[in-house]
Write an enzyme that holds these catalytic residues in place. Structure first.
Site, short mmCIF file in Angstrom:
data_model
loop_
_atom_site.label_atom_id
_atom_site.label_comp_id
_atom_site.label_asym_id
_atom_site.label_seq_id
_atom_site.Cartn_x
_atom_site.Cartn_y
_atom_site.Cartn_z
CG ASP A 118 38.23 -27.71 -26.56
OD1 ASP A 118 36.61 -26.89 -27.94
OD2 ASP A 118 38.78 -28.42 -26.84
CG ASP A 180 31.21 -28.58 -29.95
OD1 ASP A 180 30.45 -28.78 -30.90
OD2 ASP A 180 31.10 -29.54 -29.11
#
Ligand code: GLY
Length: 404
Positions: A118, A180
């Site tokens: 992330d 993602d």
């Protein structure tokens, strides 16, 4: 003598006046809608900063309506500074710029931490936007350092960047990669271009190619998670951890896929990514509800009595607009039309919070992870970020339908 109109004439007159009233009712233009949303955002996002202590960031609103914050290590920590940069970009408000700078620098310590994928979300939304908008070289070092740390999570055996280092109770993952993760490639590719480092671009390209091979079903819907054998690169498992079932289409995962391949085409110019994005887009256009806001999972067995996910709609809207400017498909105008429908629904009172409500967040009704009973039907920082981005992208479309 004045003759009174008969019943038939009265009905006719009433119908005509109703029609005239209807004709004169003003339909808000997208420019007006964008002004309205950004002026709310300008006030609410400034006020939000007053509720932040130390290096915390806004995450969501609690049941009591108060702001819930997160540590900078939470995957969403880049969205608040990123939204501030977008608000500054639209309004030119120097007070907002000051807050954007302050909240961007809070994330600097992340540039050396590679505990999950992330980092791309966190650093690109904050430092990436800061550099794009200001051109100030002071932002370059955190971009370069964090991109190198992110690229170090790549394995040439699996051909992917590892998403999570942890596993979960009951999950036997060895090398999990989630859809993602496509979003983190923008940071890598951008750094590769900025600093002339080809390996950063190559890592992004190989990850996108491997994901295209292993993450998609024949109808272009995507699994959430593919687990690889780190020693052989073989696929071990395919799951949809945050969705309704392993075979279902979790809405935000489909949004990440659409955005990810559209962005990879914009960055690299390789046609295979454009084709992939168009195929995903066409699948979504067929499956979206009339108002454009997906249920949290397209295959939930509780539809139509189920939660919508405003975050997935906002991410899709931003991607649809970009795809509409890049595609040569006969559907390109339709991508923009779907995005406009999504933005109009999101800007309606059903989704846009009343000023002062929801701890200052703009959008209501997002779903974080329903299977974990976490952040269900709440505001989320990334819903707001992609909503603002989509509105900026829509505003930069020219009349022929092409924009930035
Ligand atoms: N990237 C985590 C999520 O979409 O929930």
């Amino acid at each position: 003598m004045i003759r009174r109109p008969d019943m038939k004439t009265m009905t006719l007159l009433a119908t005509v006046s109703l029609m005239l009233a209807g004709c004169s009712r003003h339909v808000e233009t997208m420019e007006e809608l964008t002004d309205r949303v950004f002026s709310i955002a300008q006030e609410q996002y400034k006020a939000m900063d007053e509720n932040l202590t130390g290096t915390t960031m806004p995450r969501t609103a609690g049941k009591d309506g108060n702001l819930v914050t997160s540590d900078i290590r939470w995957w969403c920590s880049g969205f608040y500074p990123g939204s501030l940069w977008y608000i500054y970009e639209y309004t030119g408000d120097d007070a907002v710029k000051g807050l954007a700078e302050k909240n961007t620098w809070k994330l600097e310590p992340l540039k050396y931490t590679g505990t999950d994928h992330d980092l791309g979300f966190q650093m690109n939304c904050s430092f990436g936007n800061a550099y794009r908008i200001t051109g100030d070289p002071v932002y370059l070092d955190p971009i370069r350092e964090s991109a190198s740390v992110l690229a170090a999570r790549f394995s040439p055996v699996t051909g992917t960047i590892r998403s999570w280092d942890h596993t979960r109770p009951g999950c036997d993952w060895k090398y999990p990669v989630i859809i993602d993760n496509m979003m983190n490639l923008e940071h890598l590719y951008n750094a590769g271009l900025l600093f002339g480092i080809d390996t950063l671009k190559s890592v992004a390209l190989i990850h996108a190619n491997t994901t295209m091979t292993n993450h998609f079903r024949p109808d272009y819907s995507s699994w959430h998670l593919v687990d690889y054998d780190p020693l052989t690169g073989e696929v071990r498992l395919r799951q949809t951890v945050q969705g309704f079932s392993d075979s279902s289409s979790w809405a935000r995962g489909q949004a990440w896929a659409l955005y990810g391949y559209t962005m990879m085409f914009r960055m690299s110019g390789y046609d295979c990514y454009l084709t992939q994005a168009e195929n995903i887009a066409d699948m979504l256009v067929r499956r979206l509800p009339e108002d454009g806001i997906p249920y949290w999972d397209f295959d939930s067995d509780r539809i139509p009595d189920d939660y919508r996910d405003a975050s997935a709609a906002a991410i899709m809207a931003s991607a649809f607009i970009e795809l509409g400017t890049l595609s040569n498909s006969p559907e390109k105008r339709n991508y923009i039309d779907v995005a406009e429908r999504q933005l109009r629904t999101l800007a309606s009172p059903e989704y846009l919070s009343a000023p002062g409500e929801n701890a200052g967040f703009l959008l209501k009704h997002s779903v974080g992870s329903l299977p974990d009973n976490s952040e269900v039907d709440v505001p989320l920082s990334y819903a707001d970020y992609y909503f603002l981005e989509a509105l900026l992208r829509f505003a930069s479309l020219d009349r022929s339908g092409s924009g930035r």
